[in-house]
Design an enzyme around this catalytic site. Structure first.
Site, PDB file in Angstrom:
ATOM      1  N   LYS A  98      -9.823 -16.019  -5.966  1.00  0.00           N
ATOM      2  CA  LYS A  98      -9.477 -14.755  -6.641  1.00  0.00           C
ATOM      3  C   LYS A  98      -8.362 -15.001  -7.644  1.00  0.00           C
ATOM      4  O   LYS A  98      -7.277 -15.443  -7.278  1.00  0.00           O
ATOM      5  CB  LYS A  98      -9.042 -13.708  -5.602  1.00  0.00           C
ATOM      6  N   ASP A 109      -1.920  -7.420 -10.230  1.00  0.00           N
ATOM      7  CA  ASP A 109      -2.631  -6.306  -9.605  1.00  0.00           C
ATOM      8  C   ASP A 109      -1.712  -5.088  -9.534  1.00  0.00           C
ATOM      9  O   ASP A 109      -0.928  -4.942  -8.599  1.00  0.00           O
ATOM     10  CB  ASP A 109      -3.101  -6.713  -8.197  1.00  0.00           C
ATOM     11  N   LYS A 123      -0.563   1.219  -7.299  1.00  0.00           N
ATOM     12  CA  LYS A 123       0.235   0.885  -6.119  1.00  0.00           C
ATOM     13  C   LYS A 123       1.534   1.688  -6.139  1.00  0.00           C
ATOM     14  O   LYS A 123       2.103   1.942  -7.206  1.00  0.00           O
ATOM     15  CB  LYS A 123       0.538  -0.614  -6.104  1.00  0.00           C
ATOM     16  N   ASP A 132      -1.297 -12.362  -6.955  1.00  0.00           N
ATOM     17  CA  ASP A 132      -2.677 -12.024  -6.619  1.00  0.00           C
ATOM     18  C   ASP A 132      -3.705 -13.029  -7.159  1.00  0.00           C
ATOM     19  O   ASP A 132      -4.906 -12.816  -7.071  1.00  0.00           O
ATOM     20  CB  ASP A 132      -2.992 -10.594  -7.090  1.00  0.00           C
ATOM     21  N   ASP A 188      -7.934  -0.273  -6.705  1.00  0.00           N
ATOM     22  CA  ASP A 188      -7.067  -1.308  -6.144  1.00  0.00           C
ATOM     23  C   ASP A 188      -7.851  -2.281  -5.257  1.00  0.00           C
ATOM     24  O   ASP A 188      -7.331  -3.323  -4.876  1.00  0.00           O
ATOM     25  CB  ASP A 188      -5.937  -0.633  -5.344  1.00  0.00           C
ATOM     26  N   GLU A 197      -9.983  -4.390  -6.137  1.00  0.00           N
ATOM     27  CA  GLU A 197     -10.558  -5.055  -7.312  1.00  0.00           C
ATOM     28  C   GLU A 197     -10.970  -6.491  -7.030  1.00  0.00           C
ATOM     29  O   GLU A 197     -11.863  -7.016  -7.694  1.00  0.00           O
ATOM     30  CB  GLU A 197      -9.551  -5.026  -8.478  1.00  0.00           C
ATOM     31  N   ARG A 213     -12.592  -7.901  -4.587  1.00  0.00           N
ATOM     32  CA  ARG A 213     -13.988  -8.040  -4.173  1.00  0.00           C
ATOM     33  C   ARG A 213     -14.947  -7.857  -5.351  1.00  0.00           C
ATOM     34  O   ARG A 213     -16.029  -8.412  -5.361  1.00  0.00           O
ATOM     35  CB  ARG A 213     -14.272  -7.050  -3.026  1.00  0.00           C
TER      36      ARG A 213
HETATM   37  N1  BES Z   1      -4.081  -7.694  -3.903  1.00  0.00           N
HETATM   38  C1  BES Z   1      -4.229  -6.674  -2.933  1.00  0.00           C
HETATM   39  C2  BES Z   1      -4.028  -7.178  -1.507  1.00  0.00           C
HETATM   40  C3  BES Z   1      -2.658  -7.690  -1.164  1.00  0.00           C
HETATM   41  C4  BES Z   1      -1.744  -6.877  -0.540  1.00  0.00           C
HETATM   42  C5  BES Z   1      -2.317  -9.007  -1.423  1.00  0.00           C
HETATM   43  C6  BES Z   1      -0.495  -7.363  -0.209  1.00  0.00           C
HETATM   44  C7  BES Z   1      -1.068  -9.492  -1.101  1.00  0.00           C
HETATM   45  C8  BES Z   1      -0.160  -8.666  -0.489  1.00  0.00           C
HETATM   46  C9  BES Z   1      -5.622  -6.065  -3.011  1.00  0.00           C
HETATM   47  O1  BES Z   1      -6.223  -6.080  -4.257  1.00  0.00           O
HETATM   48  C10 BES Z   1      -5.506  -4.652  -2.583  1.00  0.00           C
HETATM   49  O2  BES Z   1      -4.828  -3.923  -3.242  1.00  0.00           O
HETATM   50  N2  BES Z   1      -6.184  -4.297  -1.500  1.00  0.00           N
HETATM   51  C11 BES Z   1      -6.181  -2.973  -0.988  1.00  0.00           C
HETATM   52  C12 BES Z   1      -7.595  -2.627  -0.634  1.00  0.00           C
HETATM   53  C13 BES Z   1      -7.809  -1.192  -0.284  1.00  0.00           C
HETATM   54  C14 BES Z   1      -7.618  -0.311  -1.506  1.00  0.00           C
HETATM   55  C15 BES Z   1      -9.205  -1.029   0.276  1.00  0.00           C
HETATM   56  C16 BES Z   1      -5.297  -2.941   0.226  1.00  0.00           C
HETATM   57  O3  BES Z   1      -5.324  -3.881   1.033  1.00  0.00           O
HETATM   58  O4  BES Z   1      -4.559  -1.974   0.391  1.00  0.00           O
HETATM   59 ZN    ZN Z   2      -5.584  -7.605  -5.545  1.00  0.00          ZN
HETATM   60 ZN    ZN Z   3      -5.676  -4.398  -5.457  1.00  0.00          ZN
END
Ligand code: BES
Ligand code: ZN
Ligand code: ZN
Length: 477
Positions: free
Chosen positions: A241, A246, A253, A264, A323, A325, A327
């Site tokens: 990835k 992000d 966020k 990220d 968010d 993104e 996947r």
């Molecule tokens: N990049 C984040 C995941 C992340 C969180 C990485 C903390 C490192 C530290 C990812 O893109 C994300 O935002 N995931 C969301 C998914 C949700 C919206 C289904 C999450 O985990 O909150």
């Molecule tokens: Zn992310």
């Molecule tokens: Zn994200």
């Protein structure tokens, strides 16, 4: 970057001694033996003294505690190496030579912990914190091949840490790809960046959709290490990835959520670093690494919740949360991997906060459809390298959370099992044996822990080296 060399000259030295049998040590002077005798073994720690010639001597007594597994002992000695590095820097040394009376396996781990601690991301500091310039080891401590491997580990892990630590202002999708081009040229890896026109003509709706809010083009990088003596007929494909930032997009966020999101692209760092290390080590394996890279930003063109994207295999996705993104871009990469008829595909991604909440930063979550044999090799490599992983299930019921009323699937699961529903989403695009590693918690640390320093850790690379070695040995058996 400090390299590790052999020497026979002794000046400032680190002495790695067997703390259980220090009384008979040939390495330390009677004076040091007396100092140690006054302490109880459980209180042994690294200390520095000055010898009769005015040289600094840093004594690192390794006490192997009972009932520790072999891999736990390796990690203990890595941590001892990390402490010895910190003491060496604290007494303001610039070079040091290390001597030991332990086994070469423990020596390797000690030097690994020592060298991996000898890092700082000081590019933007007016006054950078001091590090050792060079690390010397005594002739009999390790053979030349092992020293070569240590240097290769340091090189590839520091490359990965550097690009994770680099903020968006210094690293966008293009420069991420160019960083891979630079190391590829030196080690015989074939480099290809598809370019925006190809990304469009392949209809990579995930990559294009997530990147819509950015002023910069996305990139899609494909690296290939194909030595003549490869033991695998079909390639091993690694997907990473590469979200260089992000923000969350319109599902922005909140609070501190965005503060560390330069990390990220930690998955990209892991897979770029892994193929780099494989090539430095000239491993007899055919490996292909794929990195889709984007910025998840906001402007008037950015995707919004409710939008529908079409992935390159034709799957339509209702984006219920911008968010989620990672996947979306990974799905295009997993589809692209099909053409290589891979032996198996591993993907690395800082994918979910849910994986973080499940395991903390002590290990990564993994899941997937690869054989038990492959999973066992991964587990063995994970414990050996201490880049530990824990398996999560991919039961079919979890897929129900991804149903969409108006598209083939949605990119958002329910409130529970978020790491798994993310994995289920990815699984939809795989048509080969596959494992997914969610390194959200391990790719970037807010506090140092032993040789895993605060910031980008370069995680995944040492795991992959150990996995590759075991895989090669297994094929040759
Ligand atoms: N990049 C984040 C995941 C992340 C969180 C990485 C903390 C490192 C530290 C990812 O893109 C994300 O935002 N995931 C969301 C998914 C949700 C919206 C289904 C999450 O985990 O909150
Ligand atoms: Zn992310
Ligand atoms: Zn994200």
């Amino acid at each position: 970057m400090a390299s590790i060399y052999k020497t026979n000259s002794l000046s400032h030295t680190v002495l790695l001694i067997d703390g259980n049998h220090f009384e008979s040590s040939q390495l330390i002077s009677p004076r040091i033996i007396e100092i140690l005798k006054k302490k109880s073994k459980k209180d042994f720690k690294v200390f520095g003294i000055i010898d009769e010639h005015g040289n600094d001597i840093i004594v690192a007594p390794f006490v192997s505690k009972e009932n520790r597994s072999a891999t736990a002992l390796l990690e203990d000695v890595r941590t001892l190496g990390s402490v010895a590095q910190k003491v060496s820097v604290a007494v303001q040394l610039e070079t040091i030579s290390v001597a030991s009376e332990l086994s070469s396996e423990l020596n390797f781990a000690f030097l690994e912990g020592f060298a991996l601690t000898n890092y700082s991301f000081s590019k933007y500091k007016s006054n950078s914190s001091p590090q050792l310039k060079d690390i010397y080891v005594q002739e009999n401590m390790l053979n030349d091949q092992a020293i070569g491997t240590l240097n290769h580990i340091v090189k590839s892990v520091f490359y990965a840490r550097d690009i994770v630590n680099e903020p968006l202002s210094g690293l966008n999708a293009k420069s991420l790809s160019e960083s891979a081009k630079s190391f590829s040229e030196n080690v015989g890896i074939q480099y290809q960046e598809l370019g925006i026109d190809t990304i469009r003509s392949l209809k990579m709706g995930g990559v294009l959709g997530v990147n819509k809010g950015s002023l910069n083009d996305p990139t899609f990088t494909v690296l290939e290490w194909k030595p003549e003596n490869a033991v695998n007929t079909n390639p091993i494909v690694l997907v990473g990835k590469g979200v260089v930032y992000d923000s969350g997009g319109y599902s922005i966020k909140v609070g501190d959520g965005m503060k560390t999101m330069k990390c990220d692209m930690g998955g990209a760092a892991a897979v770029f670093g892994s193929i780099y290390l494989a090539a430095l080590e000239k491993l007899p394996l055919h490996i292909i690494t794929i990195v889709p890279a984007v910025e998840n930003m906001i402007n008037e063109k950015a995707i919004v919740p409710g939008d529908i994207l079409t992935i390159s295999d034709g799957t339509t996705v209702e984006v219920l949360n911008t968010d989620a993104e990672g996947r979306l871009i990974l799905s295009d990469a997993l589809v692209y991997a099909r053409q290589f008829n891979p032996e198996f595909v591993f993907d690395f991604a800082t994918l979910t906060g849910a994986a973080m909440r499940a395991l903390g930063s002590e290990g990564a979550a993994f899941m997937g459809t690869a054989s038990q044999e492959i999973k066992d090799l991964v587990q063995a490599a994970a414990y050996y390298s201490h880049e530990r992983v824990s398996e999560m299930p991919l039961w079919e019921e979890y897929a129900e959370q991804l149903k969409s009323d108006i598209a083939d699937i949605s990119n958002l699961g329910g409130p529970l099992a978020g790491a798994i529903t993310a994995g289920k989403f990815l699984e939809h695009f795989t048509k080969y044996p596959w494992l997914h590693f969610d390194i959200a918690a391990t790719a970037f640390l807010s506090h140092s822990s032993s040789y895993r320093l605060a910031g980008g850790t370069g995680t995944g690379i040492r795991l992959m080296l150990e996995f590759f070695k075991r895989y090669i040995a297994n094929v040759q058996k």
